[in-house]
Every structure is written in structure tokens, then in C-alpha cells.
Design a protein around this motif. Structure first.
Motif, PDB file in Angstrom:
ATOM      1  N   TYR A   5       0.858  -1.188   0.000  1.00 51.20           N
ATOM      2  CA  TYR A   5       0.000   0.000   0.000  1.00 51.20           C
ATOM      3  C   TYR A   5       0.887   1.228   0.000  1.00 51.20           C
ATOM      4  CZ  TYR A   5      -3.467   3.375   1.814  1.00 51.20           C
ATOM      5  OH  TYR A   5      -4.290   4.458   2.002  1.00 51.20           O
ATOM      6  N   ASP A   6       0.977   1.910  -1.132  1.00 55.20           N
ATOM      7  CA  ASP A   6       1.867   3.056  -1.276  1.00 55.20           C
ATOM      8  C   ASP A   6       1.115   4.186  -1.964  1.00 55.20           C
ATOM      9  OD1 ASP A   6       3.873   4.865  -1.553  1.00 55.20           O
ATOM     10  OD2 ASP A   6       5.162   3.623  -2.817  1.00 55.20           O
ATOM     11  N   PRO A   7       0.340   4.966  -1.201  1.00 51.09           N
ATOM     12  CA  PRO A   7      -0.535   5.970  -1.809  1.00 51.09           C
ATOM     13  C   PRO A   7       0.182   7.135  -2.462  1.00 51.09           C
ATOM     14  CG  PRO A   7      -0.559   6.147   0.580  1.00 51.09           C
ATOM     15  CD  PRO A   7       0.197   4.896   0.260  1.00 51.09           C
ATOM     16  N   TRP A   8       1.510   7.215  -2.308  1.00 48.01           N
ATOM     17  CA  TRP A   8       2.268   8.281  -2.978  1.00 48.01           C
ATOM     18  C   TRP A   8       2.958   7.770  -4.241  1.00 48.01           C
ATOM     19  CZ3 TRP A   8       2.754   7.726   2.468  1.00 48.01           C
ATOM     20  CH2 TRP A   8       2.022   8.670   3.194  1.00 48.01           C
ATOM     21  N   SER A   9       2.746   6.506  -4.566  1.00 45.72           N
ATOM     22  CA  SER A   9       3.351   5.930  -5.758  1.00 45.72           C
ATOM     23  C   SER A   9       2.435   6.115  -6.961  1.00 45.72           C
ATOM     24  CB  SER A   9       3.599   4.423  -5.534  1.00 45.72           C
ATOM     25  OG  SER A   9       3.694   3.736  -6.757  1.00 45.72           O
ATOM     26  N   ALA A  10       2.983   6.611  -8.067  1.00 44.52           N
ATOM     27  CA  ALA A  10       2.188   6.803  -9.287  1.00 44.52           C
ATOM     28  C   ALA A  10       1.639   5.475  -9.793  1.00 44.52           C
ATOM     29  CB  ALA A  10       3.039   7.470 -10.367  1.00 44.52           C
ATOM     30  N   GLU A  11       2.419   4.419  -9.634  1.00 44.92           N
ATOM     31  CA  GLU A  11       1.964   3.098 -10.095  1.00 44.92           C
ATOM     32  C   GLU A  11       0.790   2.611  -9.259  1.00 44.92           C
ATOM     33  OE1 GLU A  11       5.105   3.898  -9.390  1.00 44.92           O
ATOM     34  OE2 GLU A  11       5.929   3.947 -11.445  1.00 44.92           O
ATOM     35  N   PHE A  12       0.851   2.837  -7.961  1.00 46.64           N
ATOM     36  CA  PHE A  12      -0.246   2.430  -7.090  1.00 46.64           C
ATOM     37  C   PHE A  12      -1.507   3.231  -7.404  1.00 46.64           C
ATOM     38  CE2 PHE A  12      -2.818   3.134  -3.282  1.00 46.64           C
ATOM     39  CZ  PHE A  12      -3.088   1.830  -2.883  1.00 46.64           C
ATOM     40  N   VAL A  13      -1.382   4.544  -7.541  1.00 45.25           N
ATOM     41  CA  VAL A  13      -2.536   5.388  -7.836  1.00 45.25           C
ATOM     42  C   VAL A  13      -3.184   4.962  -9.148  1.00 45.25           C
ATOM     43  CG1 VAL A  13      -3.263   7.736  -8.418  1.00 45.25           C
ATOM     44  CG2 VAL A  13      -1.731   7.348  -6.489  1.00 45.25           C
ATOM     45  N   ALA A  14      -2.367   4.616 -10.146  1.00 38.92           N
ATOM     46  CA  ALA A  14      -2.902   4.216 -11.445  1.00 38.92           C
ATOM     47  C   ALA A  14      -3.710   2.927 -11.358  1.00 38.92           C
ATOM     48  CB  ALA A  14      -1.766   4.052 -12.458  1.00 38.92           C
ATOM     49  N   ASP A  15      -3.322   2.021 -10.457  1.00 36.37           N
ATOM     50  CA  ASP A  15      -4.043   0.751 -10.319  1.00 36.37           C
ATOM     51  C   ASP A  15      -3.836   0.187  -8.914  1.00 36.37           C
ATOM     52  OD1 ASP A  15      -5.429  -1.591 -10.686  1.00 36.37           O
ATOM     53  OD2 ASP A  15      -3.919  -2.529 -11.980  1.00 36.37           O
ATOM     54  N   PRO A  16      -4.640   0.634  -7.947  1.00 31.98           N
ATOM     55  CA  PRO A  16      -4.465   0.156  -6.571  1.00 31.98           C
ATOM     56  C   PRO A  16      -5.087  -1.207  -6.300  1.00 31.98           C
ATOM     57  CG  PRO A  16      -6.285   1.713  -6.658  1.00 31.98           C
ATOM     58  CD  PRO A  16      -5.703   1.655  -8.049  1.00 31.98           C
ATOM     59  N   TYR A  17      -5.818  -1.745  -7.267  1.00 35.04           N
ATOM     60  CA  TYR A  17      -6.646  -2.919  -6.990  1.00 35.04           C
ATOM     61  C   TYR A  17      -5.870  -4.209  -6.704  1.00 35.04           C
ATOM     62  CZ  TYR A  17     -10.202   0.407  -8.181  1.00 35.04           C
ATOM     63  OH  TYR A  17     -10.991   1.532  -8.183  1.00 35.04           O
ATOM     64  N   PRO A  18      -4.738  -4.490  -7.372  1.00 33.62           N
ATOM     65  CA  PRO A  18      -3.956  -5.676  -6.963  1.00 33.62           C
ATOM     66  C   PRO A  18      -3.462  -5.574  -5.521  1.00 33.62           C
ATOM     67  CG  PRO A  18      -3.321  -4.978  -9.171  1.00 33.62           C
ATOM     68  CD  PRO A  18      -4.207  -3.897  -8.618  1.00 33.62           C
ATOM     69  N   ALA A  19      -3.064  -4.371  -5.093  1.00 32.15           N
ATOM     70  CA  ALA A  19      -2.617  -4.195  -3.706  1.00 32.15           C
ATOM     71  C   ALA A  19      -3.768  -4.428  -2.738  1.00 32.15           C
ATOM     72  CB  ALA A  19      -2.039  -2.790  -3.517  1.00 32.15           C
ATOM     73  N   TYR A  20      -4.953  -3.978  -3.104  1.00 32.43           N
ATOM     74  CA  TYR A  20      -6.119  -4.208  -2.249  1.00 32.43           C
ATOM     75  C   TYR A  20      -6.370  -5.703  -2.070  1.00 32.43           C
ATOM     76  CZ  TYR A  20      -7.515   0.743  -2.845  1.00 32.43           C
ATOM     77  OH  TYR A  20      -7.589   2.118  -2.845  1.00 32.43           O
ATOM     78  N   ALA A  21      -6.235  -6.450  -3.134  1.00 32.35           N
ATOM     79  CA  ALA A  21      -6.456  -7.899  -3.050  1.00 32.35           C
ATOM     80  C   ALA A  21      -5.471  -8.531  -2.061  1.00 32.35           C
ATOM     81  CB  ALA A  21      -6.315  -8.530  -4.431  1.00 32.35           C
ATOM     82  N   GLN A  22      -4.223  -8.053  -2.086  1.00 36.03           N
ATOM     83  CA  GLN A  22      -3.233  -8.578  -1.144  1.00 36.03           C
ATOM     84  C   GLN A  22      -3.582  -8.192   0.292  1.00 36.03           C
ATOM     85  OE1 GLN A  22       1.006  -8.259  -2.288  1.00 36.03           O
ATOM     86  NE2 GLN A  22       0.287  -7.484  -4.278  1.00 36.03           N
ATOM     87  N   LEU A  23      -4.057  -6.972   0.489  1.00 30.82           N
ATOM     88  CA  LEU A  23      -4.456  -6.544   1.829  1.00 30.82           C
ATOM     89  C   LEU A  23      -5.610  -7.388   2.357  1.00 30.82           C
ATOM     90  CD1 LEU A  23      -4.334  -2.634   1.467  1.00 30.82           C
ATOM     91  CD2 LEU A  23      -2.817  -4.041   2.873  1.00 30.82           C
ATOM     92  N   ARG A  24      -6.597  -7.642   1.503  1.00 26.22           N
ATOM     93  CA  ARG A  24      -7.741  -8.462   1.939  1.00 26.22           C
ATOM     94  C   ARG A  24      -7.296  -9.872   2.302  1.00 26.22           C
ATOM     95  NH1 ARG A  24     -10.210  -5.924  -2.599  1.00 26.22           N
ATOM     96  NH2 ARG A  24      -9.995  -7.866  -3.772  1.00 26.22           N
ATOM     97  N   ALA A  25      -6.376 -10.405   1.515  1.00 24.20           N
ATOM     98  CA  ALA A  25      -5.914 -11.775   1.771  1.00 24.20           C
ATOM     99  C   ALA A  25      -5.100 -11.860   3.060  1.00 24.20           C
ATOM    100  CB  ALA A  25      -5.068 -12.265   0.591  1.00 24.20           C
ATOM    101  N   ALA A  26      -4.462 -10.758   3.435  1.00 21.90           N
ATOM    102  CA  ALA A  26      -3.548 -10.780   4.586  1.00 21.90           C
ATOM    103  C   ALA A  26      -4.237 -10.524   5.920  1.00 21.90           C
ATOM    104  CB  ALA A  26      -2.437  -9.755   4.373  1.00 21.90           C
ATOM    105  N   GLY A  27      -5.493 -10.058   5.907  1.00 18.56           N
ATOM    106  CA  GLY A  27      -6.169  -9.829   7.176  1.00 18.56           C
ATOM    107  C   GLY A  27      -7.199  -8.718   7.099  1.00 18.56           C
ATOM    108  N   ARG A  28      -7.767  -8.401   8.262  1.00 15.57           N
ATOM    109  CA  ARG A  28      -8.875  -7.440   8.307  1.00 15.57           C
ATOM    110  C   ARG A  28      -8.441  -6.039   8.702  1.00 15.57           C
ATOM    111  NH1 ARG A  28     -13.249 -10.176  12.056  1.00 15.57           N
ATOM    112  NH2 ARG A  28     -14.335  -8.196  11.630  1.00 15.57           N
ATOM    113  N   ALA A  29      -7.291  -5.903   9.364  1.00 17.47           N
ATOM    114  CA  ALA A  29      -6.802  -4.588   9.772  1.00 17.47           C
ATOM    115  C   ALA A  29      -5.285  -4.578   9.707  1.00 17.47           C
ATOM    116  CB  ALA A  29      -7.280  -4.250  11.180  1.00 17.47           C
ATOM    117  N   HIS A  30      -4.714  -3.535   9.100  1.00 15.80           N
ATOM    118  CA  HIS A  30      -3.265  -3.456   8.911  1.00 15.80           C
ATOM    119  C   HIS A  30      -2.764  -2.078   9.332  1.00 15.80           C
ATOM    120  CE1 HIS A  30      -3.735  -7.066   6.421  1.00 15.80           C
ATOM    121  NE2 HIS A  30      -4.702  -6.431   5.803  1.00 15.80           N
ATOM    122  N   TRP A  31      -1.764  -2.049  10.198  1.00 15.80           N
ATOM    123  CA  TRP A  31      -1.159  -0.783  10.584  1.00 15.80           C
ATOM    124  C   TRP A  31      -0.251  -0.285   9.468  1.00 15.80           C
ATOM    125  CZ3 TRP A  31      -1.602   3.315  13.358  1.00 15.80           C
ATOM    126  CH2 TRP A  31      -0.502   4.151  13.592  1.00 15.80           C
TER     127      TRP A  31
END
Length: 395
Positions: A5-31
Motif C-alpha cells: 500500500y503506497d498511496p504516494w506511488s504513481a503506479e499504485f494510484v494508477a491501479d491500486p486494486y492488486p494491492a487491495y487484493a493482497q491486503l484483503r488476503a492478509a487480514g482485516r486490519a493493517h497498521w
């Protein structure tokens, strides 16, 4: 999960959805250390926490800054915070209930339906101008002017007032403060816009006190239950919140349609609009403060924390939208997306946004059936309110 999750990355902003899938797979809350937020990626949790009164958009109705473990805002930013903190979005408890009850009268189904002819006329004219020019920037030619003009009409901002042309720049400057860790320059622009916009509205309110009209400002004056600052903050919020969803869903939506080579069925346009709102959410994240300890997936999130409810992730969660969550389905029937929020802060202007989107997509399909992309667009650097710098098209 900071690398994901890197909200200052141009690549992330262009397509955040793969990162979201990884976050969902890793748990319900992430610091997330860089933003000092707890990331919440699952639909069920996002939906529940939007309604959970143990969280709030503000905390000063219950705690001082010191009690909550937070520093008071920089005094240099006071004009922005005065404007923002008296707006419906950031109010809680009795003040929120009181102001929402008053302002909601402006967004009844009948009121919105009465606006429909005006919205359709404006959309037809803007699209007609774009077609006559052979194309141009869909963002500045159609997507931005439509909702700004509608809100200006609602508020009763005279067409001859030169400030009418400053509404969008003022709004953009103020909304810059809703991004993560805004810069000093962003804050300076937001403060300047807050001062100028407030001064103009204060003068307009004075005019309406002397000569009331049929507009929303006159209606708010007549209620006599709002302070002048609450009126000013409400009007600014209606402009800011009232156009961001329409602007970015129009532009991001057409980008999606161009990429996938599909067009909505004009007979099922409202269903298609809901899917475009879900598929590429204009507001990717909504922040809330934890007022009392909560537990999420075995993790205790303590009072004083800030949670980032990831709307973009929730709207692509297969646990709610099934195996086609990452697929654009313009005829998706079951579509309870969280794009407009939920609970007491559910977007009051959602019916108006839907009316505007249906009108503008309908006119583009009707008047520009061969609409095509003229150049690869560039994403703005902002992540929270996510959209393009421009979208150049040809007809």
C-alpha cells in the motif's frame, strides 16, 4: 504491508486494486506507519464501521486534542479548519443531526426530480459544444462544468458574479487538504481559497437577507437555526462533495469504457452508472477516528487511532461481489457499493450525483456515439480523491 500500500506511488494510484487484493488476503486490519492509520480493506468491515458510533469523523465533541493524544491544528490553517469543522461531513452528535435535518430538505426526491430538466439541459449543451468542437478535454469541457453549474444554480449564485468562475478552483484547492499528509503549499492554497470563498458567501448571504430568492441560501436563511458560519460551511461542502463524485466517475468511467471497448445500454443506464461507481470508486478512502477501542479480526484498535476505510477495496471484495468482483458488469443487478458511504454520513447528494451521471452519460452516448480516446491520460498525484489531469477525446 507498507510495500503493498503506497498511496504516494504513481503506479499504485494508477491501479491500486492488486494491492487491495493482497491486503484483503492478509487480514482485516493493517497498521500503516507512513500515514499512521489502520487500513480496513474488507467490504463487511468497511460497511459496519461506517455505521459504528464508536468511530467518528471528528473527536472534539467528546475529547480535547490532548485527551485524544493529538496535536491541535496549526494556527496558520485556522481559516480552513473553521470552514471544514462546521460542515456536515465533519460534524458529529447533536450538531450533525440538527444540520443534516435542515439541509436534507434540499435533497428530497421531489427537489431532485425538479432539478432534472435543468440538469439534462446543461448536460445536452455541454456535450453539444464538445461535439461541435470535434472533441477536447472531457474533464474540463463536460465533467467539471456540469455539477458546478448545478450546485451554483441550487445555491443561487448569480451567473453575472465573476466568483462563479472561481468555484471549481476554490473547491480543488480546499479538497487538496483531504489528501494524505498535504504539503505546506497545498495547505497555503487551501487557506487562501477558504478565506476567499467564505468572504464571497458572506457577502452573498447578506444580499439574500435583503432580497430572498427561491435558492438554497435563501431557504437556509429562513430556517433561522443555522449560524452564518454553519451556512457558509454547508454551502462549501455542497460544492466540494457535490461535484467530486460526478467529475471523477464521468472521466474515470469513460476511461474504463474505452479500455474495455464496451458501451452501456441506454435503456439500462442507471444500472451501468452504479457499476461504474463501484468498479473505479472516485473516493478511494474515507477516514474516521476511533472514539472507543474496537476489535477487528483479533486486533485491538485503540481509542485515538485513525482508520482508513478503503472504499476502493471494499467495492472489489469477492466476499460481497462474488468471483466477478474485478469484472466490469454494466448489467450487475446486486450492487450495494459503498461509494456514497453509509450510516449518518451517507452522502446527501447521492440522488443528485446519480441524476447528473445518468444525464451526462446519456447525452454522450446519444450525441457522440463514436467517442474515442485521443491521448493516453495522466493520473493526478492524489490518491484519496482519484482522477485524471485530463481526458482528451475525439468524436
Amino acid at each position: 504491508m507498507e510495500a503493498v500500500y503506497d498511496p504516494w506511488s504513481a503506479e499504485f494510484v494508477a491501479d491500486p486494486y492488486p494491492a487491495y487484493a493482497q491486503l484483503r488476503a492478509a487480514g482485516r486490519a493493517h497498521w500503516h506507519g507512513p500515514t499512521r492509520q489502520w487500513l480496513v480493506p474488507h467490504y463487511e468491515d468497511v460497511s459496519a464501521l461506517l455505521r459504528d458510533r464508536r468511530l467518528g469523523r471528528a473527536y472534539t465533541h467528546r475529547f480535547t486534542h490532548e485527551e485524544f493524544g493529538r496535536a491541535a491544528p496549526d494556527a496558520a490553517y485556522e481559516p480552513f479548519h473553521t470552514l471544514n469543522d462546521h460542515g456536515l461531513l465533519d460534524l458529529e452528535a447533536a450538531d450533525h443531526t440538527r444540520i443534516r435535518r435542515l439541509v436534507s430538505k434540499a435533497f428530497t426526491p421531489r427537489t431532485v426530480e425538479n432539478l432534472a430538466p435543468t440538469v439534462r439541459r446543461l448536460a445536452a449543451g455541454l456535450v453539444g459544444d464538445l461535439v461541435a468542437a470535434g472533441g477536447g478535454d472531457l474533464l474540463s469541457a463536460v465533467a467539471e462544468p456540469l455539477p458546478v453549474a448545478v450546485i451554483a444554480e441550487m445555491l443561487g449564485i448569480p451567473a453575472e458574479d465573476e466568483e462563479r468562475g472561481r468555484l471549481r478552483p476554490w473547491s480543488a484547492a480546499i479538497c487538496g487538504m483531504f489528501e494524505l499528509n498535504p504539503s505546506e503549499e497545498t495547505a497555503r492554497r487551501a487557506v487562501e481559497a477558504s478565506i476567499a470563498f467564505s468572504a464571497y458567501l458572506r457577502e452573498l448571504i447578506a444580499r439574500r437577507r435583503k432580497s430572498p430568492g427561491e435558492d438554497l441560501i435563501s431557504s437556509l436563511i429562513a430556517v433561522e437555526e443555522l449560524t452564518e458560519q454553519e451556512m457558509i460551511s454547508t454551502c462549501v461542502l455542497l460544492l466540494n462533495a457535490g461535484h467530486e463524485a460526478t467529475v471523477n466517475t464521468t472521466v474515470n468511467g469513460w476511461w474504463t469504457l474505452f479500455r474495455q471497448g464496451v458501451r452501456p445500454d441506454p435503456e439500462k443506464l442507471s444500472t451501468a452508472v452504479e457499476e461504474l461507481l463501484r468498479y473505479d470508486t472516485p473516493l478511494q478512502m474515507f477516514e474516521r477516528w476511533v472514539l472507543d477501542d474496537i476489535e477487528l479480526g483479533g486486533v485491538t484498535i485503540p481509542r485515538g487511532s485513525e482508520v482508513a476505510l478503503l472504499f476502493g477495496s471494499a467495492n472489489r471484495d469477492p466476499a460481497r461481489f462474488g468471483p466477478t468482483a474485478d469484472v466490469l458488469d454494466l448489467e450487475r443487478a446486486d450492487n450495494p457499493h459503498v461509494t456514497f458511504g453509509a450510516g449518518i454520513h451517507y452522502c446527501l447528494g447521492a440522488p443528485l450525483a446519480r441524476l447528473e451521471l445518468t444525464a451526462v452519460f446519456g447525452e454522450l452516448l446519444r450525441q457522440a456515439p463514436g467517442l474515442r480516446l485521443a491521448a493516453e491520460p495522466v493520473w493526478k498525484p492524489g490518491y484519496v480523491i482519484r482522477g485524471f489531469e485530463e481526458l482528451l477525446v475525439e468524436v
